[in-house]
Design an enzyme around this catalytic site. Structure first.
Site, PDB file in Angstrom:
ATOM      1  N   LEU A  44     -26.305  22.780   6.375  1.00 44.45           N
ATOM      2  CA  LEU A  44     -25.384  22.082   7.280  1.00 44.45           C
ATOM      3  C   LEU A  44     -25.739  20.610   7.440  1.00 44.45           C
ATOM      4  CD1 LEU A  44     -24.018  23.277  10.665  1.00 44.45           C
ATOM      5  CD2 LEU A  44     -25.514  21.266  10.669  1.00 44.45           C
ATOM      6  N   LEU A  45     -24.720  19.769   7.423  1.00 44.86           N
ATOM      7  CA  LEU A  45     -24.850  18.362   7.808  1.00 44.86           C
ATOM      8  C   LEU A  45     -24.175  18.161   9.154  1.00 44.86           C
ATOM      9  CD1 LEU A  45     -23.925  15.920   4.880  1.00 44.86           C
ATOM     10  CD2 LEU A  45     -26.172  16.678   5.614  1.00 44.86           C
ATOM     11  N   ASN A  46     -24.758  17.333  10.000  1.00 49.52           N
ATOM     12  CA  ASN A  46     -23.967  16.856  11.142  1.00 49.52           C
ATOM     13  C   ASN A  46     -24.115  15.338  11.244  1.00 49.52           C
ATOM     14  OD1 ASN A  46     -26.512  18.116  12.028  1.00 49.52           O
ATOM     15  ND2 ASN A  46     -25.968  17.435  14.078  1.00 49.52           N
ATOM     16  N   ASP A  47     -24.387  14.789  12.406  1.00 50.11           N
ATOM     17  CA  ASP A  47     -24.236  13.348  12.644  1.00 50.11           C
ATOM     18  C   ASP A  47     -24.778  12.437  11.548  1.00 50.11           C
ATOM     19  OD1 ASP A  47     -23.907  14.762  15.001  1.00 50.11           O
ATOM     20  OD2 ASP A  47     -25.300  13.548  16.164  1.00 50.11           O
ATOM     21  N   GLN A  63     -28.193  14.016   9.591  1.00 56.89           N
ATOM     22  CA  GLN A  63     -28.724  15.205  10.239  1.00 56.89           C
ATOM     23  C   GLN A  63     -28.516  16.380   9.294  1.00 56.89           C
ATOM     24  OE1 GLN A  63     -29.831  16.055  13.867  1.00 56.89           O
ATOM     25  NE2 GLN A  63     -30.752  14.208  13.039  1.00 56.89           N
ATOM     26  N   TYR A 106     -33.785  14.642  15.737  1.00 56.12           N
ATOM     27  CA  TYR A 106     -32.366  14.509  16.085  1.00 56.12           C
ATOM     28  C   TYR A 106     -31.843  13.102  15.777  1.00 56.12           C
ATOM     29  CZ  TYR A 106     -31.874  19.129  18.307  1.00 56.12           C
ATOM     30  OH  TYR A 106     -31.770  20.474  18.556  1.00 56.12           O
ATOM     31  N   ARG A 166     -30.330  11.484  24.477  1.00 56.78           N
ATOM     32  CA  ARG A 166     -30.565  11.434  23.018  1.00 56.78           C
ATOM     33  C   ARG A 166     -29.690  10.396  22.330  1.00 56.78           C
ATOM     34  NH1 ARG A 166     -28.519  16.773  24.111  1.00 56.78           N
ATOM     35  NH2 ARG A 166     -26.276  16.884  23.743  1.00 56.78           N
ATOM     36  N   ASP A 167     -29.823  10.344  20.981  1.00 54.17           N
ATOM     37  CA  ASP A 167     -28.983   9.536  20.094  1.00 54.17           C
ATOM     38  C   ASP A 167     -29.160   8.034  20.325  1.00 54.17           C
ATOM     39  OD1 ASP A 167     -28.042  12.108  19.515  1.00 54.17           O
ATOM     40  OD2 ASP A 167     -26.195  11.863  20.659  1.00 54.17           O
TER      41      ASP A 167
END
Lengths: 489, 489
Positions: A44-47, A63, A106, A166-167
């Site tokens: 899986l890929l996210n951000d 991510q 993250y 976060r982020d």
């Protein structure tokens, strides 16, 4: 398959290499795979993270959870590109292998500083009792793409935030360093953008929550991102739980932008130009967009095509999600426009000129760009990825007369995708105006740039491989061009 | 690090995934890595396999050992390209996971048949007592790049060969199917090309060793490959142990070509045009070249840049070897020419025009193409990847006057590379003629096309990253162009 927490947080070293190789083969050979957009090598890929320009190349980190289509323990993987189109894979970058990030490296951002690329990310630390401490960590990458992690976090969570903190977006502005952080207030459980300031990247001072005016921004803001577009400050952010009365949206969580007249980072004050935020993408599947100001003077954005808490048909193939193409941002007449970057034209081949043909192609392949100029004063349906009788297709229903609008309907394109959030999206248009569409299809991904990028609608669809017809439902006045698109990944 | 047999033949499933990810990161970020040539994602690459055109794309498979810079248990990995330059990775393809290939899926070829791509390879089977049985196996790949292995071998080793019986080239010719196999005679221990013939790809008849004339071809022929170039049959092969009195060579093992007047596969008879085979590459590091006749009418070749029983400085970084660029073959005036493919021009950017400058660049980067036209009647040295005073560099020593020749000297370019086989290679030229060089550098790889591809010299060199100067040792009459080259992998 249900994944237990134990499975999701199993250490990478406790997986076997043959399993990883098998997952890589399964993802690479999926009929739904995209080949000119960034996609998972496995899992899986996210951000998108750390989107930047450094050492003569564009850099992008992702991510990644390599072992399945779930949000397991995350790491960063690395791609680089000379032109924002031709990406090459540079391997795993930040592994969740320290105490600071033992439950995941993250999301975060990147900034060049003293010949290094600083990578600031949230170390998702979990104590033995599974209590989360979100550490904001600044790692360093050198010109050989070697990354060094620090021993300690740069920013610890302040007492007034919950575990949702976060982020970090790290950037320099007017001679000072700033970090924007997505935060949930511990007491009110409301979403905020928390601002930190530093003179030296070592000592950080909290300037507090960015004042966005009277409206609440839901229960959590993820991926806050400030970018300057034609000198306007633009906030790009994901206000989870945003009241739809403030800004309407149909996806499970919104990805909004908000053009400002001014932003004062020291005083944590945003002065909006638009009365309220607006959807960055009018399709079904965009989230966590990250943008940055590049040395060439442009602001570029890239989006995760995927959403938290959603599933996709490729979950069965053990991989999930992809990224949008890179979009160049522009503000014209107070509105945001998103454009394909110039270099994407280098992927085009086999041009077909179009002029009022009802059937555009019987077999268009799975990678193409279709540019259409539809005349004002008509209505009809364009069928993409269609079977022969147009009963199974991705439908673009257009009206360029009165009550002008465009509706994208993926209901008959293949298996249902997150049907709780509807199978159509509608974009309002000006009555009796020509309509310009620039449509990119890559496997199971479709990106539609509407009226020179005034709107973009991005979506996944899962058509049968044999459904490759492109046709209008009836005679339509238009001109256009169709190209096949080369593979780069 | 010494690798035991047990370590090299450890099953992929007994390695852990974190180790594989770490190896991928180490290979990707090596300062010696190439970025517009195929290279290992991790571990070691050797022979190119299954080079072909199928389903609208070029396909290439690679012998791969993902866990280190050694010849461990081999698998095939898969790349595809629209243009023979932009390759994208399609993941592991043939794993050594059946009884037929329990000790490695060894080299082979590909041929389209009934809408499938047949992949014929040598299953390296080892019995419990480590006795080898080389099975020749035909797997099938469909349009979705899914590969199915058969239950049984297509060809079993005949009694008259030793355990060295491998590298099948499967092709159709005059309505029949043929397989060429590298073979060592069990009794004489001499190298041969064994020919099999079939009407239906099921029942195979052995036509016997190809008659190559009076000369012995060493103790084993590896990677036999028949390709038709401008209607001439050309054999490309690796006669290990070839007597240097027959054809001289300096590498540990030669990679030769032999242009024929005719080949009769049914009667196993080759009628040479050249009296004896010649070196396909005049550099240090080419082996196992595979060529095929593409539907566009061209013959294309790609080479392993690496040699059996040799080591390289990147072994310390746990990865080894790469591939050459694809070369288009041509026969003119009875001689073989090798040309870059047209699409490689699409990687060029930042052109610099050159005209007699002594210093071509102070900092050329690590990815460039340098095209030079050197006037007749002079001699000098061109220094690539050089430090400031030219004392550490890759030297191209040219003489275009009397006794014209070109010598490539890598002795001062960096750490010694397989020094037992010399640090120079010399190519004879015609006296008093202009010299045309097309030089491609990509990280630690250099390919030099000489006089429009009449010779090609390929080599690895391991310069310090800061050594990026290109300069002549003295004033030289020439024109030229220098381009930076984009990354694609």
């Amino acid at each position: 398959m249900e994944w237990t927490r134990e499975q999701r947080y199993r250490k990478y070293k406790d997986w076997d290499a043959q399993t990883l190789l098998d997952l890589q083969a399964q993802a690479a050979t999926s009929p739904y795979q995209m080949h000119y957009h960034i996609h998972p090598l496995s899992g899986l890929l996210n951000d998108p993270n750390g989107f930047s320009y450094y050492n003569g190349e564009y850099h992008l980190f992702c991510q990644s959870y390599p072992f399945g289509p779930v949000h397991g323990v995350k790491s960063w993987i690395h791609f680089a590109s000379p032109d924002l189109v031709h990406w090459h894979y540079l391997g795993p970058a930040i592994d969740p292998d320290s105490d600071l990030d033992n439950a995941g490296a993250y999301s975060g951002s990147a900034m060049e500083h003293n010949g290094k690329l600083l990578l600031m990310y949230t170390g998702n630390h979990r104590d033995e009792d599974w209590t989360r401490i979100p550490y904001q960590v600044i790692a360093e990458m050198d010109e050989n793409n070697h990354i060094t992690k620090p021993d300690a976090a740069a920013i610890l969570p302040p007492e007034h935030v919950s575990e949702h903190f976060r982020d970090p977006q790290l950037f320099k502005h007017d001679g000072k360093y700033y970090v924007l952080l997505g935060a949930q207030d511990a007491e009110t459980k409301s979403g905020h953008i928390d601002i930190y300031e530093s003179d030296d990247l070592k000592t950080w001072h909290e300037n507090g929550y960015l004042d966005l005016g009277k409206d609440e921004m839901g229960y959590m803001i993820e991926c806050p991102n400030l970018v300057f577009v034609n000198n306007y400050p633009v906030l790009i952010f994901c206000p989870q739980g945003l009241d739809k009365a403030i800004s309407d949206y149909q996806n499970i969580y919104p990805n909004m932008y908000w053009i400002g007249k001014d932003i004062n980072l020291n005083e944590a004050k945003f002065t909006p130009l638009q009365s309220h935020p607006a959807n960055l993408d009018d399709g079904f599947d965009v989230y966590a967009t990250q943008a940055f100001n590049a040395p060439d003077g442009n602001a570029y954005a890239i989006s995760w095509v995927g959403l938290p808490d959603c599933t996709y048909p490729t979950d069965k193939e053990n991989w999930a999600n992809c990224y949008s193409q890179v979009k160049r941002l522009e503000i014209k007449d107070g509105a945001l426009y998103q454009h394909p970057v110039d270099a994407i034209k280098n992927l085009r081949h086999n041009e077909t000129q179009l002029n009022d043909e009802k059937i555009i192609s019987q077999k268009a392949g799975k990678q193409y760009e279709l540019k259409l100029y539809l005349a004002a004063g008509q209505a009809g349906k364009l069928h993409l990825a269609s079977n022969d009788d147009l009963s199974a297709s991705l439908v673009i229903d257009f009206n360029t007369a009165q009550d002008a609008k465009l509706t994208i309907d993926r209901a008959s394109s293949g298996p249902a995708v997150n049907p709780d959030y509807g199978a159509t999206r509608t974009i309002g248009l000006n009555d009796n105006e020509d309509l310009d569409l620039d449509i990119f299809v890559d496997g199971s991904l479709c990106e539609i740039f509407i009226n020179d990028g005034r709107h973009v609608a991005t979506l996944r669809f899962f058509a049968r491989s044999s459904n490759q017809k492109i046709a209008f439902d009836k005679d339509t006045k238009y001109t256009g061009r169709l190209w096949s698109m080369n593979s780069i990944l």
